[in-house]
Design a protein around this motif. Structure first.
Motif, mmCIF file in Angstrom:
data_model
loop_
_atom_site.group_PDB
_atom_site.id
_atom_site.type_symbol
_atom_site.label_atom_id
_atom_site.label_comp_id
_atom_site.label_asym_id
_atom_site.label_seq_id
_atom_site.Cartn_x
_atom_site.Cartn_y
_atom_site.Cartn_z
ATOM 1 N N ALA A 73 1.034 -1.176 0.143
ATOM 2 C CA ALA A 73 0.042 -0.109 -0.062
ATOM 3 C C ALA A 73 0.795 1.259 -0.238
ATOM 4 N N GLY A 74 1.963 1.612 0.883
ATOM 5 C CA GLY A 74 3.027 2.352 0.778
ATOM 6 C C GLY A 74 3.491 2.567 -0.636
ATOM 7 N N TYR A 75 3.978 1.378 -1.139
ATOM 8 C CA TYR A 75 4.619 1.601 -2.363
ATOM 9 C C TYR A 75 3.678 2.260 -3.568
ATOM 10 N N ALA A 76 2.462 1.827 -3.499
ATOM 11 C CA ALA A 76 1.653 2.283 -4.532
ATOM 12 C C ALA A 76 1.191 3.883 -4.249
ATOM 13 N N LEU A 77 1.186 4.423 -2.949
ATOM 14 C CA LEU A 77 0.955 5.694 -2.396
ATOM 15 C C LEU A 77 2.102 6.318 -2.958
ATOM 16 N N GLY A 78 3.357 5.736 -2.888
ATOM 17 C CA GLY A 78 4.563 6.586 -2.982
ATOM 18 C C GLY A 78 4.848 6.952 -4.671
ATOM 19 N N GLN A 79 4.112 5.983 -5.419
ATOM 20 C CA GLN A 79 3.910 6.140 -6.953
ATOM 21 C C GLN A 79 3.044 6.904 -7.353
ATOM 22 N N GLY A 80 2.086 7.769 -6.259
ATOM 23 C CA GLY A 80 1.199 8.724 -6.866
ATOM 24 C C GLY A 80 -0.341 8.280 -6.903
ATOM 25 N N LYS A 81 -0.711 6.903 -6.305
ATOM 26 C CA LYS A 81 -1.840 6.851 -6.340
ATOM 27 C C LYS A 81 -2.513 7.219 -4.951
ATOM 28 N N THR A 82 -3.636 7.624 -5.047
ATOM 29 C CA THR A 82 -4.564 7.915 -3.795
ATOM 30 C C THR A 82 -4.723 6.773 -2.715
ATOM 31 N N LEU A 83 -5.155 7.247 -1.700
ATOM 32 C CA LEU A 83 -5.370 6.099 -0.511
ATOM 33 C C LEU A 83 -6.550 5.434 -1.115
ATOM 34 N N ASP A 84 -7.678 5.978 -1.727
ATOM 35 C CA ASP A 84 -9.023 5.303 -1.829
ATOM 36 C C ASP A 84 -8.733 4.573 -3.001
ATOM 37 N N GLU A 85 -7.768 4.685 -3.994
ATOM 38 C CA GLU A 85 -7.409 3.764 -5.286
ATOM 39 C C GLU A 85 -6.750 2.659 -4.677
ATOM 40 N N VAL A 86 -5.854 2.869 -3.674
ATOM 41 C CA VAL A 86 -4.985 1.615 -3.357
ATOM 42 C C VAL A 86 -5.852 0.817 -2.487
ATOM 43 N N LEU A 87 -6.710 1.205 -1.598
ATOM 44 C CA LEU A 87 -7.472 0.252 -0.839
ATOM 45 C C LEU A 87 -8.599 -0.302 -1.831
ATOM 46 N N THR A 88 -8.976 0.343 -2.637
ATOM 47 C CA THR A 88 -10.006 -0.676 -3.496
ATOM 48 C C THR A 88 -9.154 -1.627 -4.368
ATOM 49 N N GLU A 89 -8.055 -1.244 -4.779
ATOM 50 C CA GLU A 89 -7.367 -2.255 -5.789
ATOM 51 C C GLU A 89 -6.988 -3.414 -4.927
ATOM 52 N N MET A 90 -6.583 -3.019 -3.652
ATOM 53 C CA MET A 90 -5.952 -4.197 -2.816
ATOM 54 C C MET A 90 -7.110 -5.182 -2.442
ATOM 55 N N GLY A 91 -8.065 -4.700 -2.141
ATOM 56 C CA GLY A 91 -9.340 -5.447 -1.758
ATOM 57 C C GLY A 91 -9.374 -5.936 -0.453
ATOM 58 N N MET A 92 -8.320 -6.056 0.536
ATOM 59 C CA MET A 92 -8.088 -6.339 1.837
ATOM 60 C C MET A 92 -7.738 -5.112 2.710
ATOM 61 N N VAL A 93 -7.863 -5.501 3.927
ATOM 62 C CA VAL A 93 -7.670 -4.474 4.924
ATOM 63 C C VAL A 93 -6.211 -4.259 5.048
ATOM 64 N N VAL A 94 -5.695 -3.090 5.162
ATOM 65 C CA VAL A 94 -4.412 -2.460 5.376
ATOM 66 C C VAL A 94 -4.401 -1.938 6.886
ATOM 67 N N GLU A 95 -4.032 -2.761 7.689
ATOM 68 C CA GLU A 95 -4.326 -2.176 9.309
ATOM 69 C C GLU A 95 -3.505 -1.094 9.628
ATOM 70 N N GLY A 96 -2.241 -0.612 8.887
ATOM 71 C CA GLY A 96 -1.396 -0.004 8.896
ATOM 72 C C GLY A 96 -2.277 1.703 8.664
ATOM 73 N N VAL A 97 -3.142 1.832 7.726
ATOM 74 C CA VAL A 97 -3.928 3.091 7.605
ATOM 75 C C VAL A 97 -4.741 3.389 8.988
ATOM 76 N N ARG A 98 -5.301 2.533 9.643
ATOM 77 C CA ARG A 98 -6.177 2.582 10.866
ATOM 78 C C ARG A 98 -5.182 2.748 11.912
ATOM 79 N N ALA A 99 -3.935 2.197 11.968
ATOM 80 C CA ALA A 99 -3.223 2.161 13.122
ATOM 81 C C ALA A 99 -2.550 3.758 13.097
ATOM 82 N N THR A 100 -2.471 4.171 11.986
ATOM 83 C CA THR A 100 -1.630 5.724 11.817
ATOM 84 C C THR A 100 -2.821 6.694 12.625
ATOM 85 N N LYS A 101 -3.994 6.289 12.334
ATOM 86 C CA LYS A 101 -4.692 7.525 12.869
ATOM 87 C C LYS A 101 -4.895 7.133 14.529
#
Length: 347
Positions: free
Chosen positions: A261-289
């Motif tokens: 997820a971080g790699y995709a964000l670093g390449q310019g994708k938005t968070l919504d795009e990344v989470l939609t494409e992965m289709g699985m929970v990325v716990e680091g996003v919630r953990a960051t908040k």
């Protein structure tokens, strides 16, 4: 007669733990919500969305009936996203045997309160002694564990007997379990390393090299330890499997959702795009908040977590966040050590 065990959550790690338990000769009731997934597990003995190319043991029985899964089980293992944790624990409460030992393998914080998962369990299961709770955590990608590749983790509990019970339950020739009394430290290590893995993915996506990765991992471990000790964890826990071990595997592996997820964000994708494409929970996003709010409340300096929060939730450009981290005020490498030793350096 075979021991019956409940595993709540049929994602990748829940399914991998069910496979371990079936290898040990247990009959495993695996809780899943989707009807098509239940049919696939019970009839085809696969869970292709989460563990492609893995044939599951015939003694794994999937069901959406939580009462059936939990009823009369001596051991219950919770493996679901942090966002669903509280509701699931609350829902299973009427069916839980009074003497059941309950472990969780969820690496995150409660969405609403910022509580660790064991704190949620204590709150939602008030009649159940906290000494019957444990956390199962460490460097353990489900993709490798399900293929019986050697893996080591930690079972932590306030009760030595409970920790050793889960150690005995899960230990196999390919799955080694260590025990630890530090519930706070093991939970925080598992949750906070996902934030650092997102950051490492960012730097890789931006095209930075191994130097940046080493810096983020090392300084990330420093801020994990700093917050953990403040909240009552043992410093040594973060030098073990639940700390540096889990940090290494999550920051460097192709299996890591947080790194991807971080790699995709670093390449310019938005968070919504990344989470939609992965289709699985990325716990680091919630953990960051959650960790950002804890840092604000406690006053603990967590610069990497803060930078990640600004990128994920305030639209900060990743490269600018990295530059800000590099431009912070000069400090000692290990502030606490320098202060404790009161180093008398020559000027």
């Amino acid at each position: 007669m075979a021991l019956e065990v409940a595993v709540i959550g049929a994602g990748s790690f829940g399914t991998a733990l069910a496979q371990v338990l079936a290898d040990k000769g247990c009959l495993v009731d695996l809780y899943a919500r989707r009807a098509e997934q239940i049919v696939e597990i019970n009839e085809n003995h696969t869970n292709a969305r989460y563990l492609p190319d893995v044939m599951l043991h015939a003694d794994i029985r999937a069901s959406s009936d939580l009462q059936h899964v939990v009823h009369n089980k001596k051991y219950v293992i919770l493996v679901m996203p942090s966002s669903a944790f509280r509701d699931t624990v609350r829902a299973m409460r009427p069916f839980l045997h009074p003497e059941a030992l309950v472990a969780h393998a969820t690496k995150g914080f409660d969405v609403e309160t910022g509580q660790r998962m064991s704190q949620v369990m204590e709150e939602e299961l008030p009649s159940h002694a906290s000494t019957k709770f444990a956390v199962v955590t460490g460097p353990s990608h489900a993709e490798e564990l399900s293929q019986r590749i050697p893996t080591t983790i930690v079972a932590a509990s306030r009760s030595r007997a409970t920790a050793e019970a889960f150690q005995d339950l899960l230990m196999t020739s390919y799955f080694r379990i260590y025990t630890n009394p530090d519930v706070v430290g093991t939970e925080l290590g598992g949750a906070l390393k996902n934030i650092i893995a997102l950051g490492v993915g960012f730097t890789d996506g931006l095209g930075y090299g191994d130097n940046a990765k080493a810096a983020l991992m090392t300084r990330g471990l420093s801020e994990i330890s700093r917050l953990g000790v403040h909240l009552g964890a043992a410093q040594l826990t973060f030098g073990g499997l639940a700390g540096v071990g889990d940090l290494i595997v999550t920051c460097t592996s192709k299996h890591s959702r947080n790194w991807r997820a971080g790699y995709a964000l670093g390449q310019g994708k938005t968070l919504d795009e990344v989470l939609t494409e992965m289709g699985m929970v990325v716990e680091g996003v919630r953990a960051t908040k959650g960790a950002y709010q804890i840092a604000l409340k406690t006053g603990i300096d967590m610069p990497i977590t803060t930078a990640m929060y600004h990128v994920l939730f305030e639209g900060k450009e990743p490269r600018a966040a990295v530059e800000e981290l590099m431009g912070r005020r000069r400090i000692h490498e290990m502030e606490e050590v320098a202060e404790a030793l009161r180093m008398d350096w020559e000027m």
